[in-house]
Scaffold this active site. Structure first.
Site, PDB file in Angstrom:
ATOM      1  N   HIS A   1     -30.555  42.415   8.920  1.00  0.00           N
ATOM      2  CA  HIS A   1     -31.607  42.001   9.810  1.00  0.00           C
ATOM      3  C   HIS A   1     -32.477  41.221   8.945  1.00  0.00           C
ATOM      4  CE1 HIS A   1     -34.244  43.585  12.984  1.00  0.00           C
ATOM      5  NE2 HIS A   1     -35.206  43.499  12.081  1.00  0.00           N
TER       6      HIS A   1
ATOM      7  N   ASN B   1     -24.521  44.974   9.240  1.00  0.00           N
ATOM      8  CA  ASN B   1     -25.479  44.321   9.993  1.00  0.00           C
ATOM      9  C   ASN B   1     -26.631  43.567   8.914  1.00  0.00           C
ATOM     10  OD1 ASN B   1     -26.727  42.819  12.243  1.00  0.00           O
ATOM     11  ND2 ASN B   1     -28.360  44.414  12.338  1.00  0.00           N
TER      12      ASN B   1
HETATM   13  C1  GRF Z   1     -30.094  36.142  11.431  1.00  0.00           C
HETATM   14  O1  GRF Z   1     -31.522  35.660  11.293  1.00  0.00           O
HETATM   15  C2  GRF Z   1     -29.745  37.314  11.618  1.00  0.00           C
HETATM   16  O2  GRF Z   1     -30.551  37.996  10.647  1.00  0.00           O
HETATM   17  C3  GRF Z   1     -30.097  38.079  12.690  1.00  0.00           C
HETATM   18  O3  GRF Z   1     -29.518  36.864  13.502  1.00  0.00           O
HETATM   19  C4  GRF Z   1     -29.829  35.484  13.011  1.00  0.00           C
HETATM   20  C5  GRF Z   1     -28.497  34.817  12.844  1.00  0.00           C
HETATM   21  O4  GRF Z   1     -28.432  33.597  12.836  1.00  0.00           O
HETATM   22  N1  GRF Z   1     -29.358  39.175  12.998  1.00  0.00           N
HETATM   23  P1  GRF Z   1     -27.119  32.800  12.711  1.00  0.00           P
HETATM   24  O5  GRF Z   1     -26.627  32.560  14.036  1.00  0.00           O
HETATM   25  O6  GRF Z   1     -26.159  33.180  11.431  1.00  0.00           O
HETATM   26  O7  GRF Z   1     -27.821  31.281  12.265  1.00  0.00           O
END
Ligand code: GRF
Length: 200
Positions: free
Chosen positions: A115, A113
């Site tokens: 974050h 994941n």
């Molecule tokens: C990102 O900021 C990621 O860190 C978080 O969710 C967001 C996803 O953005 N877990 P996207 O859909 O890839 O534009």
């Protein structure tokens, strides 16, 4: 051990991306492995949200997609469906549902994941997107960044694989901090995935 297919060529590594939103990270990952012949392919995009932008990306890129039904996801983790794709790594990119234990156990150290902050701070349930940046700004932190980690049964808790930072200055707002962090995500998530998958 190197895996060969029936023709004796090296088997491509397969990624599945799980995402709930726009999918900008998913797009960067797809592009990275499309443009650089690294023997890695995004074979599936799965979402809990039928309206997620990431599903449009899947369609545009001709990548099979799957929409999770909540009841079924927590009953059996869609193991049978996922196993068909011979997935080497499940990449969560803005996926808002907790991954069921059954899936975590079947894909031990194969689910990661990203974050948008420096864990272990600013993680846990309901800490996603702008909620994270808001909390970071409210605490007057001098820096934030990204954390890429393995997924276990607890939100934002698994072993950290990679972190990198950005500075926060007095002029930063929710929007500017979100942008700084997104730039890091787009730059480093594909590279870290490539590195993980290049291990024998
Ligand atoms: C990102 O900021 C990621 O860190 C978080 O969710 C967001 C996803 O953005 N877990 P996207 O859909 O890839 O534009």
């Amino acid at each position: 051990m190197i895996k060969l297919d029936t023709k004796g060529t090296k088997k491509k590594k397969h990624i599945a991306i799980f995402a709930s939103g726009a999918g900008s990270n998913a797009q960067k990952i797809i592009d990275h492995f499309k443009l650089t012949e690294k023997g890695v392919k995004v074979v599936l995009i799965a979402s809990n949200n039928p309206k997620a932008g990431v599903l449009k990306i899947a369609e545009k890129e001709n990548i099979p997609s799957l929409i999770f039904d909540r009841k079924k996801f927590y009953e059996n983790g869609y193991l049978a469906e996922l196993n068909k794709y011979k997935i080497d790594l499940i990449v969560l990119a803005g996926f808002l549902w907790k991954v069921p234990a059954e899936l975590i156990q079947s894909y031990q150290n194969k689910i990661i994941n990203i974050h948008p902050a420096l864990l272990p701070k600013y993680g846990g349930k309901n800490m996603y997107g702008n909620f994270v940046h808001e909390a970071v700004l409210n605490t007057k932190e001098k820096e934030s960044g990204i954390t890429i980690h393995y997924v276990d049964e607890i939100y934002d808790n698994g072993t950290i694989i990679f972190q990198t930072k950005c500075e926060i200055d007095e002029y930063d707002t929710l929007q500017t901090l979100a942008k700084k962090v997104q730039i890091l995500e787009h730059k480093y998530y594909p590279a870290v995935i490539e590195k993980l998958l290049s291990r024998p």
